[in-house]
Motif scaffolding. Structure first.
Motif, PDB file in Angstrom:
ATOM      1  N   UNK A 188      -9.800 -27.083  23.336  1.00  0.00           N
ATOM      2  CA  UNK A 188     -10.370 -25.745  23.473  1.00  0.00           C
ATOM      3  C   UNK A 188      -9.281 -24.677  23.526  1.00  0.00           C
ATOM      4  N   UNK A 189      -8.167 -24.985  24.190  1.00  0.00           N
ATOM      5  CA  UNK A 189      -7.066 -24.018  24.240  1.00  0.00           C
ATOM      6  C   UNK A 189      -6.550 -23.724  22.842  1.00  0.00           C
ATOM      7  N   UNK A 190      -6.496 -24.758  22.027  1.00  0.00           N
ATOM      8  CA  UNK A 190      -6.005 -24.609  20.664  1.00  0.00           C
ATOM      9  C   UNK A 190      -7.033 -23.904  19.784  1.00  0.00           C
ATOM     10  N   UNK A 191      -8.276 -24.367  19.860  1.00  0.00           N
ATOM     11  CA  UNK A 191      -9.301 -23.921  18.917  1.00  0.00           C
ATOM     12  C   UNK A 191      -9.794 -22.514  19.251  1.00  0.00           C
ATOM     13  N   UNK A 192     -10.043 -22.225  20.528  1.00  0.00           N
ATOM     14  CA  UNK A 192     -10.541 -20.895  20.896  1.00  0.00           C
ATOM     15  C   UNK A 192      -9.533 -19.819  20.504  1.00  0.00           C
ATOM     16  N   UNK A 193      -8.266 -20.047  20.816  1.00  0.00           N
ATOM     17  CA  UNK A 193      -7.242 -19.080  20.411  1.00  0.00           C
ATOM     18  C   UNK A 193      -7.051 -19.088  18.901  1.00  0.00           C
ATOM     19  N   UNK A 194      -7.198 -20.262  18.285  1.00  0.00           N
ATOM     20  CA  UNK A 194      -7.106 -20.327  16.826  1.00  0.00           C
ATOM     21  C   UNK A 194      -8.159 -19.469  16.161  1.00  0.00           C
TER      22      UNK A 194
END
Length: 605
Positions: free
Chosen positions: A502-508
């Motif tokens: 989620x940290x990767x995808x939400x900011x992505x």
């Protein structure tokens, strides 16, 4: 609207006294030993702020068991309400600034700090740069009133249906609910004119939700359901009158409102909806996302720093998954192991009833060990229920709805049976730890039951603490006797991987221009979650930017504090005392939690 459309955990303020029964107000604050004049002023501020906000937010009041305003719906999504909310926050902050923190007791200093953080962050949400976007995106498929109010009005949510007055009050509230859609349509039209619109997939999901509600008809409608389950105390004449009134309201008021919003979304809004999915693609989106990060994590983090933290956590968890693959005796690659977990028939439940029985069994096993880790045990009962069919497609695999502190409504752990083959048995133990015990149910119920706290700490919260605690609860699998085989342990790692991704995808999505398909592919490549869940997760991040970041940030904060306590206390470390220190003050912003627990560590040596 923060109570309704953002998080029903967030309320604002009051107390010192017993928890209210239905229909009762909390009593005014009374002094406790050690209180001075500044403590009295602070508690009065909390009480007055809470009383004011409950009157303005009747739905949130009912969720708390306060029925004084139960015949009202509230003037949500009006410009007057928005201006009033901003003035009230400014007044609360001014009143707080007039209180000398140094003259407060330690307990009230903690409450002071939490209140200041909450009011300050909420007030920033009313800045023109933020409001210019948020007011034009009033609902989505994950954060809209249609996602919870039907259950609320249908006897399966927070509203009681015990008396004739309860039934009549619900009819009155439903009128406000139906009228709200006209204001929503007006806000959406304003957004269309300014080029600030929801992504197409969010709109399509909302259309599907309203299609499902409309398709229920009259007597099959969730809004009609209360008159199919009258308590014995309702007289026959009232039953007849109410049955006719509910049928008429569903047919003539509620269904037409659902048709209006559905038709507007389908014929006017959908053609103007955007193909992009991230906030950075709309005017003012970057500023809004920066605010959402701080609002949800309680920390002023930069999107790039969060993204890099996510990448490092994904790498760490991947190594642990490799170890469990080896422990299971699987000879292929990790992606092949993911495929095996997704497709092997023995991991797929045969029926919804099997899922229910398994969760009940897990609950009994957790209960048998939980007192080894916790001295604080909530009194509020817990029920296990399936997600209602009308929202199952877009709902998470599991969720929790809080009960009332007087025990008249239990906490509820909802499990999802949509697309049954994708509800893998290897993910059930970690899901229960997160949503039920010792996750959300423990944290939320203990806060509500703690009458020594002001109400904004009993009934309010922040996502980093609430979801961070639930994710931390998953790490207690070993002392609670869970995940004893490599497949259940993979389920635990898979869930932790979800929060890291989620940290990767939400900011992505919202800061780096990722598309929906790119985000789904990333999640499938790095975990065993089924495509159904990966799709629902990604579409959730698109609909409520920043919320998904809070889980890992909160969990890592609690784990870091636990490691500090273990290092300093050595063999004297008691997990029950540590968990009490984390849980006994309600949901704290991360900076306040760190200061509190470090003070406990220093005082316990």
């Amino acid at each position: 609207m923060r109570h309704l459309f953002a998080s029903l955990l967030l309320a604002t303020t009051s107390l010192i006294g017993a928890a209210p029964a239905f229909g009762q107000a909390l009593p005014p604050p009374v002094p406790v030993p050690g209180d001075g004049p500044e403590d009295a002023r602070l508690k009065r501020l909390f009480y007055d702020s809470d009383e004011r906000d409950l009157a303005l937010d009747p739905i949130a009041a009912i969720f708390r068991g306060d029925m004084r305003y139960a015949d009202r719906f509230g003037d949500y999504l009006t410009d007057a309400a928005t201006a009033r909310e901003k003035r009230n926050l400014e007044a609360d902050l001014a009143a707080l600034n007039a209180i000398d923190r140094a003259k407060l007791t330690r307990v009230d200093q903690l409450a002071y700090d939490v209140f200041r953080n909450m009011v300050t962050v909420n007030l920033r949400g009313y800045a023109p740069a933020i409001q210019s976007v948020t007011r034009l995106l009033p609902i989505g498929h994950f954060g809209g009133i249609q996602t919870f109010y039907p259950d609320f009005a249908g006897g399966k949510g927070g509203a009681p249906f015990k008396t004739v007055a309860d039934y009549d009050n619900n009819l009155k509230r439903n009128i406000g609910y139906a009228a709200l859609y006209d204001r929503i349509i007006a806000r959406f039209r304003e957004g269309m004119a300014k080029g600030i619109v929801q992504p197409r997939l969010v709109v399509e999901n909302m259309i599907g939700q309203f299609d499902n509600l409309i398709a229920q008809g009259t007597e099959g409608s969730v809004f009609y359901a209360p008159v199919t389950m009258f308590p014995a105390s309702i007289p026959a004449a009232d039953r007849q009158r109410l049955t006719a009134a509910y049928a008429r309201q569903v047919r003539d008021v509620i269904t037409p409102a659902h048709v209006r919003i559905r038709d507007f979304l389908k014929t006017e809004y959908l053609p103007k909806a955007r193909a992009s999915v991230g906030l950075s693609a709309i005017p003012g989106g970057d500023a809004l996302y920066a605010y959402r990060i701080e609002q949800n994590t309680t920390l002023p983090l930069q999107a790039e720093a969060v993204h890099q933290l996510g990448l490092s956590e994904v790498a760490r968890i991947t190594r642990e998954m490799e170890a469990q693959k080896t422990a299971a005796g699987f000879k292929g690659t990790l992606p092949e192991f993911f495929t095996y977990l997704r497709t092997e028939k023995r991991f797929q439940p045969a029926s919804a009833d099997e899922i229910r029985r398994d969760f009940e069994s897990i609950g009994k096993r957790v209960d048998a060990r939980v007192r080894e880790q916790f001295a604080l045990i909530p009194k509020t009962p817990l029920e296990i229920r399936p997600v209602p069919d009308y929202r199952a497609k877009t709902d998470a695999a599991g969720s929790y709805q809080d009960g009332t502190p007087d025990g008249s409504r239990p906490g509820i752990f909802y499990y999802n049976t949509y697309d049954l083959p994708s509800r893998y048995t290897w993910g059930m133990e970690t899901l229960y730890l997160h949503e039920a015990v010792p996750g959300h149910h423990f944290q939320i119920a203990l806060a509500q039951e703690n009458t020594a706290l002001p109400a904004f700490m009993r009934f309010g919260g922040n996502t980093a603490y609430v979801e961070g605690w639930a994710l931390y609860a998953e790490t207690l699998w070993k002392p609670l006797g869970m995940e004893t085989d490599p497949y259940q342990r993979m389920g635990g790692l898979n869930d932790e991987m979800l929060r890291a991704m989620r940290l990767v995808v939400d900011t992505g999505i919202h800061a780096k221009g990722w598309g929906r398909d790119q985000a789904i592919a990333y999640m499938l490549d790095h975990s065993a979650m089924p495509k159904t869940d990966a799709t629902a997760e990604v579409e959730r991040y698109i609909a409520i930017p920043g919320q998904a970041l809070a889980y890992k940030i909160g969990q890592l904060t609690i784990l870091r504090l636990k490691a500090e306590a273990q290092a300093k206390q050595g063999g004297a470390f008691d997990p029950r005392a540590f968990h009490a220190a984390v849980l006994d003050s309600g949901a704290l912003p991360m900076p306040v939690l760190e200061a509190k627990v470090r003070g406990w560590i220093a005082g316990s040596r």
